[in-house]
Enzyme design. Structure first.
Site, short mmCIF file in Angstrom:
data_model
loop_
_atom_site.label_atom_id
_atom_site.label_comp_id
_atom_site.label_asym_id
_atom_site.label_seq_id
_atom_site.Cartn_x
_atom_site.Cartn_y
_atom_site.Cartn_z
CE LYS A 53 -10.05 4.39 0.24
NZ LYS A 53 -10.67 3.76 -0.95
CG HIS A 161 -7.68 8.60 -1.32
ND1 HIS A 161 -8.31 8.60 -2.55
CD2 HIS A 161 -7.11 9.83 -1.19
CE1 HIS A 161 -8.13 9.76 -3.13
NE2 HIS A 161 -7.42 10.53 -2.33
#
Length: 325
Positions: A53, A161
């Site tokens: 991220k 993620h």
């Protein structure tokens, strides 16, 4: 026909889509020979997708290194950016309607991200275990050794993620590695760095990436490539007839995937060359022991990384991979 050894080829490289080097010939694995082989290898080569991220850009190398150390192979890698709200909306479509959706999609557009396809047995479950709970605070409490405990801040800014299911993996991989997610190269004030295949195969690419970032350089674009012989010869043509190791250099660049980066800083080419060190790792170890080639190089051909030699060639070498290829 007869069986014979194939030096340098490991079982971890044997999965569909992999490009392997067998006695100087590149072969792409496109299907299994029979049902027994399919069942045997698919059990050993599960796949998943992970996305580093925006707030963990500076930790990208450490995260990649942790992925390797936990037994995963990286079959695809690309740095890109959610440049349009619709891209983030599509990627996180399953969360539409959730109260955090707008904040999540805005956050994901805030900076570059790095997507990777990972291969390992039970890849989806194993990666989620390595990452820890979604909430970073919960991870720090219940899974202090997890990546989210080390690098996450909260539920949204939780470092990485990961696909939750096989269907999510297929969809997310297809979205991120599609043409709509292009390279983030700037093509100015830059040099080209290539992490050579032997470093990638040894699982040390994350350590190289981290060393570059910790030295204060910006990695503004990054992608994994597998070079065939004509492409490698074209890119390194300037060294033909100059370096006696030219043939060996080409062979070393085509034995597996490499990772290409645009590295930026003022006076990028010269300052990065100093950080990379002499071409011969033995000289580097003796005279410049803190350089990349001293730490990751073995021979003059397997010397860890390639870097641009001349300032005017920096943008040209970067364009070769991130614009022409």
């Amino acid at each position: 026909m007869k069986r014979m050894p194939c030096p340098g080829l490991t079982q971890r490289e044997l999965y569909l889509g992999s490009i392997v080097n067998v006695h100087a010939r590149q072969l792409k694995l496109v299907d299994y020979g029979d049902l027994f082989t399919r069942n045997k290898f698919e059990a050993q080569a599960g796949r998943t997708f992970a996305l580093i991220k925006p707030d963990c850009y500076i930790q990208t190398g450490k995260i990649v290194d942790a992925i390797y150390k936990n037994g995963f192979s990286i079959s695809k890698l690309k740095m890109s950016k959610f440049t349009k709200p619709s891209q983030a909306d599509d990627f996180y479509e399953k969360h539409k309607g959730a109260p955090f959706f707008a904040d999540l999609t805005t956050y994901m557009q805030s900076d570059v991200v790095t997507g990777v396809e990972l291969v390992s047995p039970n890849a989806i479950e194993c990666l989620r275990s390595v990452l820890g709970p979604t909430d970073s605070a919960e991870a720090k409490r219940d899974a202090p050794g997890s990546l989210r405990a080390h690098f996450g801040t909260d539920v949204m800014r939780n470092a990485v993620h990961a696909s939750a299911s096989s269907a999510d993996y297929q969809r997310e991989l297809g979205i991120f590695f599609s043409p709509q997610f292009g390279p983030t190269a700037a093509f100015n004030n830059c040099t080209c760095c290539i992490i050579k295949p032997h470093v990638v195969q040894d699982g040390l690419a994350g350590q190289v990436i981290d060393a570059i970032l910790q030295e204060g350089f910006e990695i503004s674009s990054m992608q994994m490539f597998t070079l065939d012989k004509p492409t490698a010869e074209e890119f390194f043509e300037v060294y033909k007839g100059v370096l006696p190791e030219f043939v060996g250099m080409i062979e070393a660049m085509t034995i597996g995937p490499c990772i290409v980066m645009e590295v930026r800083q003022e006076n990028a080419v010269e300052s990065f060359r100093q950080f990379v060190g002499p071409m011969d790792p033995e000289i580097a170890k003796n005279l410049r022991p803190n350089t990349l080639r001293a730490k990751f190089g073995h021979t003059r051909t397997n010397n860890g990384v390639h870097c641009t030699d001349l300032p005017e060639d920096g943008p040209l070498e970067v364009e070769y991979f991130f614009s022409i290829q």
